[in-house]
Design a protein around this motif. Structure first.
Motif, PDB file in Angstrom:
ATOM      1  N   UNK A 165      -0.332   8.332   9.419  1.00 54.17           N
ATOM      2  CA  UNK A 165      -1.130   7.826  10.523  1.00 54.17           C
ATOM      3  C   UNK A 165      -0.269   7.005  11.482  1.00 54.17           C
ATOM      4  N   UNK A 166      -0.713   6.952  12.747  1.00 51.82           N
ATOM      5  CA  UNK A 166       0.059   6.287  13.773  1.00 51.82           C
ATOM      6  C   UNK A 166      -0.878   5.657  14.792  1.00 51.82           C
ATOM      7  N   UNK A 167      -0.479   4.506  15.327  1.00 49.47           N
ATOM      8  CA  UNK A 167      -1.169   3.872  16.447  1.00 49.47           C
ATOM      9  C   UNK A 167      -0.557   4.425  17.729  1.00 49.47           C
ATOM     10  N   UNK A 168      -1.409   4.945  18.621  1.00 48.18           N
ATOM     11  CA  UNK A 168      -0.910   5.660  19.796  1.00 48.18           C
ATOM     12  C   UNK A 168      -0.910   4.829  21.070  1.00 48.18           C
ATOM     13  N   UNK A 169      -1.639   3.710  21.109  1.00 51.45           N
ATOM     14  CA  UNK A 169      -1.707   2.888  22.318  1.00 51.45           C
ATOM     15  C   UNK A 169      -1.462   1.424  21.964  1.00 51.45           C
ATOM     16  N   UNK A 170      -1.387   0.557  22.983  1.00 49.42           N
ATOM     17  CA  UNK A 170      -0.816  -0.782  22.801  1.00 49.42           C
ATOM     18  C   UNK A 170      -1.821  -1.918  22.984  1.00 49.42           C
ATOM     19  N   UNK A 171      -3.110  -1.665  22.809  1.00 50.75           N
ATOM     20  CA  UNK A 171      -4.102  -2.700  23.082  1.00 50.75           C
ATOM     21  C   UNK A 171      -3.978  -3.893  22.128  1.00 50.75           C
ATOM     22  N   UNK A 172      -4.331  -5.082  22.632  1.00 49.12           N
ATOM     23  CA  UNK A 172      -4.473  -6.260  21.787  1.00 49.12           C
ATOM     24  C   UNK A 172      -5.781  -6.110  21.020  1.00 49.12           C
ATOM     25  N   UNK A 173      -5.696  -6.029  19.711  1.00 44.30           N
ATOM     26  CA  UNK A 173      -6.880  -5.677  18.912  1.00 44.30           C
ATOM     27  C   UNK A 173      -7.918  -6.795  18.865  1.00 44.30           C
ATOM     28  N   UNK A 174      -7.451  -8.046  18.966  1.00 44.71           N
ATOM     29  CA  UNK A 174      -8.397  -9.172  18.955  1.00 44.71           C
ATOM     30  C   UNK A 174      -7.875 -10.259  19.880  1.00 44.71           C
ATOM     31  N   UNK A 175      -8.639 -10.565  20.922  1.00 41.54           N
ATOM     32  CA  UNK A 175      -8.269 -11.611  21.864  1.00 41.54           C
ATOM     33  C   UNK A 175      -8.571 -12.969  21.239  1.00 41.54           C
ATOM     34  N   UNK A 176      -7.553 -13.799  20.994  1.00 35.22           N
ATOM     35  CA  UNK A 176      -7.790 -15.078  20.305  1.00 35.22           C
ATOM     36  C   UNK A 176      -8.549 -16.098  21.154  1.00 35.22           C
ATOM     37  N   UNK A 177      -8.669 -15.861  22.444  1.00 32.98           N
ATOM     38  CA  UNK A 177      -9.377 -16.789  23.327  1.00 32.98           C
ATOM     39  C   UNK A 177     -10.818 -16.353  23.548  1.00 32.98           C
ATOM     40  N   UNK A 178     -11.012 -15.089  23.934  1.00 28.74           N
ATOM     41  CA  UNK A 178     -12.372 -14.606  24.229  1.00 28.74           C
ATOM     42  C   UNK A 178     -13.080 -14.078  23.004  1.00 28.74           C
ATOM     43  N   UNK A 179     -12.323 -13.734  21.956  1.00 29.37           N
ATOM     44  CA  UNK A 179     -12.919 -13.153  20.762  1.00 29.37           C
ATOM     45  C   UNK A 179     -13.233 -11.679  20.882  1.00 29.37           C
ATOM     46  N   UNK A 180     -12.832 -11.042  22.003  1.00 26.59           N
ATOM     47  CA  UNK A 180     -13.115  -9.623  22.226  1.00 26.59           C
ATOM     48  C   UNK A 180     -12.215  -8.765  21.337  1.00 26.59           C
TER      49      UNK A 180
ATOM     50  N   UNK B  74      -0.624 -17.800  24.437  1.00 22.87           N
ATOM     51  CA  UNK B  74      -0.091 -18.929  23.659  1.00 22.87           C
ATOM     52  C   UNK B  74      -0.457 -18.865  22.178  1.00 22.87           C
ATOM     53  N   UNK B  75      -0.905 -17.738  21.707  1.00 20.71           N
ATOM     54  CA  UNK B  75      -1.183 -17.527  20.293  1.00 20.71           C
ATOM     55  C   UNK B  75      -0.229 -16.461  19.749  1.00 20.71           C
ATOM     56  N   UNK B  76       0.216 -16.642  18.516  1.00 16.08           N
ATOM     57  CA  UNK B  76       1.027 -15.641  17.848  1.00 16.08           C
ATOM     58  C   UNK B  76       0.102 -14.694  17.089  1.00 16.08           C
ATOM     59  N   UNK B  77      -0.036 -13.457  17.593  1.00 17.69           N
ATOM     60  CA  UNK B  77      -0.963 -12.491  16.990  1.00 17.69           C
ATOM     61  C   UNK B  77      -0.204 -11.383  16.257  1.00 17.69           C
ATOM     62  N   UNK B  78       0.998 -11.711  15.786  1.00 18.27           N
ATOM     63  CA  UNK B  78       1.844 -10.696  15.155  1.00 18.27           C
ATOM     64  C   UNK B  78       1.171 -10.036  13.958  1.00 18.27           C
ATOM     65  N   UNK B  79       0.398 -10.785  13.189  1.00 15.56           N
ATOM     66  CA  UNK B  79      -0.208 -10.231  11.975  1.00 15.56           C
ATOM     67  C   UNK B  79      -1.231  -9.145  12.259  1.00 15.56           C
ATOM     68  N   UNK B  80      -1.835  -9.168  13.448  1.00 17.60           N
ATOM     69  CA  UNK B  80      -2.890  -8.195  13.736  1.00 17.60           C
ATOM     70  C   UNK B  80      -2.387  -6.965  14.493  1.00 17.60           C
ATOM     71  N   UNK B  81      -1.227  -7.053  15.142  1.00 13.24           N
ATOM     72  CA  UNK B  81      -0.748  -5.961  15.987  1.00 13.24           C
ATOM     73  C   UNK B  81       0.156  -5.008  15.223  1.00 13.24           C
ATOM     74  N   UNK B  82       0.104  -3.728  15.602  1.00 12.60           N
ATOM     75  CA  UNK B  82       0.947  -2.706  14.995  1.00 12.60           C
ATOM     76  C   UNK B  82       1.841  -2.063  16.050  1.00 12.60           C
ATOM     77  N   UNK B  83       3.015  -1.626  15.598  1.00 22.27           N
ATOM     78  CA  UNK B  83       3.924  -0.904  16.484  1.00 22.27           C
ATOM     79  C   UNK B  83       3.289   0.415  16.924  1.00 22.27           C
TER      80      UNK B  83
END
Length: 748
Positions: free
Chosen positions: A663-678, A619-628
């Protein structure tokens, strides 16, 4: 009647065959007619570059008449560029990313203009369509084709939804086999190289009867190579190659207006597992440190990664009259894969997975082409697809948790399409097309737990158990305008839509995470493109440019996600969801220059700007932190070729190539969890470049000797990997090291 095409001097084929001595006659198509299907541009005796024709719009046209971005490679160009499999095209096509998917050697991951699919699990459709001749290949297993008796490869960039249907949202790659000829011909080729490479390729074709009405061609290849690394636990090679493939094509040319063609292909890939490097120490196995080699592993699982593929097709061509032609294509394909994935690359049972994949597909297509030589011409068709993809994945985590992911996805799809071109004036054309798709997916999932690693005694734990269906309907329109400013300069504008079907997540953990049993939606790309195709300096310089702006909706992403079990312990599963939407813009520039009859310079430059506009997570918009993923901002290639005659000693061609990407991002992880802070760092690869070179000597007409090298600078570069914090896993898969080969070929 057939229209006479303008042979304006322009082509998008990035191929080094352009330094040949003369323009070749058009090759035969699969139906034995003169080809529009990709003669590589050749240099004429006066130093001009010739034109090329393609079938990007399912009908024969010169490439400069087609208002789409297409790059084509003839067999000669592929040989000169040392393209051994489709993965070697990376860098030679603007904004194209191709590589082997994670632990496999022949499962393909393909992205075009930032659109693709990184997860090869069944039930998940690709974003770039793969075709063998006119047949769509639904699954990525075994689709990283080695080039065997190929006539050409075409790469269509941007959404191809109108003519090529679903799952071509990023583009399409067409592998076109050699046509059936009316004369006895063929070749035999042997190759040796480092890592004990030993390859043999063979093909022979002929025609029979007084009228040459029965034609056949058989091609075979045995491809072997030692591994780039070792499994230090078993002593076996990893990242090796052991492939046997063959294809038989038979054609009956009953009359001048009717022919039938049959083709059967078989591939048996017994290559071992692919080596990966532990990028960080696993906290659950602290005594093991990362090794220096990027290919060596210490896997405790068997070194088995076996894929079999079979394909059968029939094509009927009927010339109804001088203006109308009909083509019917029936095809059946199947594949079976057994693979072992040791995520942790250790002898410890931390994350050991054994997987079985299977796929069956049957397709029917009817195409009707109209060309009376007037102002209107086009193609219409009906396409039907019926397939099932299933499998079983046995998961052993820490030798304490044993799970079984099992399911089947049944797909039925029907589409109707049309694409029509109207010559408004002698210079101004309008092209309009539309495709309607009606697709249904039926998914059965039964994911359960077991008591031990034998996977014979169910524990009573049920992770997911459902039987669901969903339907998708889509209309994909296309509209383009092109204007021929001069005989050598054309500009165009294009609006199109691509569609990639949705479905259900086979890996669902619906008891612990109920939403994972809900369907993910179909993707859509709406694309605007403007471009130009130019021939300058008396046809010695080709420049082709395109700018595109895409709106990408319902982006499907596969992310390893943690969850809490009923026993209050941490676990993970492969989550699959729609992240949101994004905007992808870019510029592509391709060039070919023939400054003299001895020198040729070809290549491309590409810029890509891919950003999330919306990425909803918890339920959070994390578009600013994620990369294609797989979307380098800059990429390009330059190929320099020199050709000369050695007199009675034959002809010599030398090439040096350099490809580079940022440079390129090779995997799809969520870089920062807005709920757990991980925080989780995805696998990234910095900017890098690769050097290739080759020398081809033709001492006499039937003989060819070729010395080739790839990644001569031995650059270390990541292509993909696994990041699973719950299991302490962070491993990376690397591209091939320096390789060199010597080949001898005899044509007859």
């Amino acid at each position: 009647m057939r229209r006479t095409h303008r042979h304006a001097p322009l082509c998008l084929a990035i191929a080094l065959g352009l330094a040949g001595p003369a323009a070749h006659a058009q090759q035969a198509t699969q139906d034995g007619q003169p080809s529009a299907q990709a003669n590589k541009p050749q240099a004429s005796n006066n130093g001009e570059l010739g034109s090329i024709t393609v079938t990007a719009r399912r009908r024969e046209e010169t490439l400069q008449e087609v208002p789409v971005a297409v790059t084509a490679f003839t067999s000669q160009a592929l040989d000169k560029l040392n393209v051994q499999d489709l993965g070697d095209l990376k860098g030679q096509v603007p904004n194209l990313t191709l590589y082997a998917a994670r632990g496999s050697n022949t499962t393909i991951t393909a992205y075009i203009r930032g659109v693709g699919q990184s997860d090869p699990l069944w039930g998940v459709d690709p974003g770039v369509g793969m075709y063998i001749d006119d047949v769509y290949v639904a699954r990525p297993q075994g689709a990283l084709f080695d080039l065997l008796d190929v006539n050409r490869v075409e790469v269509l960039r941007g959404p191809q939804g109108t003519l090529y249907g679903k799952n071509t949202i990023g583009g399409a790659i067409k592998y076109v086999t050699k046509p059936l000829a009316t004369n006895f011909n063929g070749f035999v080729q042997g190759t040796v190289g480092n890592y004990n490479e030993r390859d043999v390729k063979f093909a022979v074709g002929d025609a029979f009867g007084d009228a040459k009405a029965l034609r056949a061609r058989l091609s075979m290849a045995k491809l072997t190579r030692d591994g780039f690394g070792k499994n230090l636990t078993s002593g076996h090679d990893v990242s090796d190659k052991d492939i046997f493939a063959w294809r038989l094509a038979v054609g009956a040319y009953v009359t001048e207006k009717f022919d039938l063609q049959f083709a059967y292909d078989h591939t048996d890939d017994e290559s071992g597992v692919r080596g990966a490097q532990m990028l960080a120490k696993n906290p659950f196995a602290p005594t093991y440190s990362p090794m220096a080699s990027r290919y060596d592993v210490r896997n405790g699982m068997p070194d088995v990664n076996h894929t079999k593929l079979d394909g059968l097709s029939m094509t009927a061509n009927v010339k109804l009259n001088e203006n109308w032609a009909l083509k019917y294509v029936w095809a059946k394909r199947q594949s079976n894969t057994e693979t072992n994935i040791d995520f942790d690359t250790l002898p410890n049972k931390v994350a050991d997975v054994k997987a079985f994949y299977r796929d069956h597909q049957t397709s029917n297509e009817i195409q009707v082409n109209y060309d009376a030589g007037g102002r209107a011409h086009g193609v219409m068709g009906i396409y039907q697809f019926d397939g099932d993809a299933g499998g079983q994945v046995l998961n052993n985590f820490f030798n304490l948790s044993f799970g079984d992911t099992r399911g089947t996805v049944y797909t039925k799809s029907t589409a109707v399409y049309a694409d029509w071109t109207f010559d408004l004036t002698s210079k101004f054309k309008l092209d309009a097309g539309v495709r309607y798709t009606d697709e249904k997916k039926h998914t059965i999932v039964h994911n359960i737990g077991y008591t031990d690693g034998t996977f014979t005694k169910p524990s009573g734990v049920i992770a997911a158990d459902f039987d669901k269906s969903i339907g998708f309907k889509n209309v994909s329109p296309k509209l383009s305008l092109d204007y021929q400013i001069t005989p050598g300069v054309m500009v165009y504008g294009l609006a199109s839509r691509g569609f990639k079907s949705g479905g259900y997540n086979i890996r669902a953990q619906s008891v612990a995470v109920p939403r994972s049993a809900e369907p993910f939606r179909d993707e859509r790309v709406d694309s605007l493109e403007i471009g130009s195709k130019m021939a300058l300096l008396d046809q010695s310089l080709f420049l082709n440019m395109a700018y595109f702006h895409n709106k990408y909706k319902n982006i499907q992403l596969s992310v390893f996600t943690e969850y809490t079990t009923p026993a209050n312990t941490k676990a993970f599963f492969g989550d699959f969801t729609n992240a949101g939407q994004g905007t992808v813009s870019g510029f592509e520039f391709e060039y070919q220059w023939l400054p003299s009859k001895h020198f040729a310079l070809t290549g491309n430059l590409a810029w890509l700007n891919a950003k999330f506009d919306e990425y909803m997570y918890k339920n959070f918009n994390i578009a600013d932190q994620q990369k294609f993923t797989n979307a380098p901002k800059f990429s390009g290639a330059i190929n320099a070729e020199y050709r000369t005659s050695l007199g009675s000693a034959g002809d010599l061609t030398a090439r040096v190539s350099y490809t580079r990407q940022s440079s390129v991002v090779a995997t799809t992880e969520v870089t920062h969890d807005p709920v757990t802070g991980v925080n989780t760092q995805p696998i990234e690869q910095g900017a890098y470049g690769l050097i290739g070179a080759g020398v081809i000597w033709k001492p006499s007409k039937p003989w060819t000797v070729s010395l080739q090298g790839s990644n001569l600078n031995n650059t270390k570069y990541l292509t993909t990997g696994y990041v699973i914090p719950a299991l302490g896993v962070r491993t990376g898969f690397y591209g091939a090291p320096r390789q060199y080969t010597l080949s001898v070929r005899y044509d007859f």
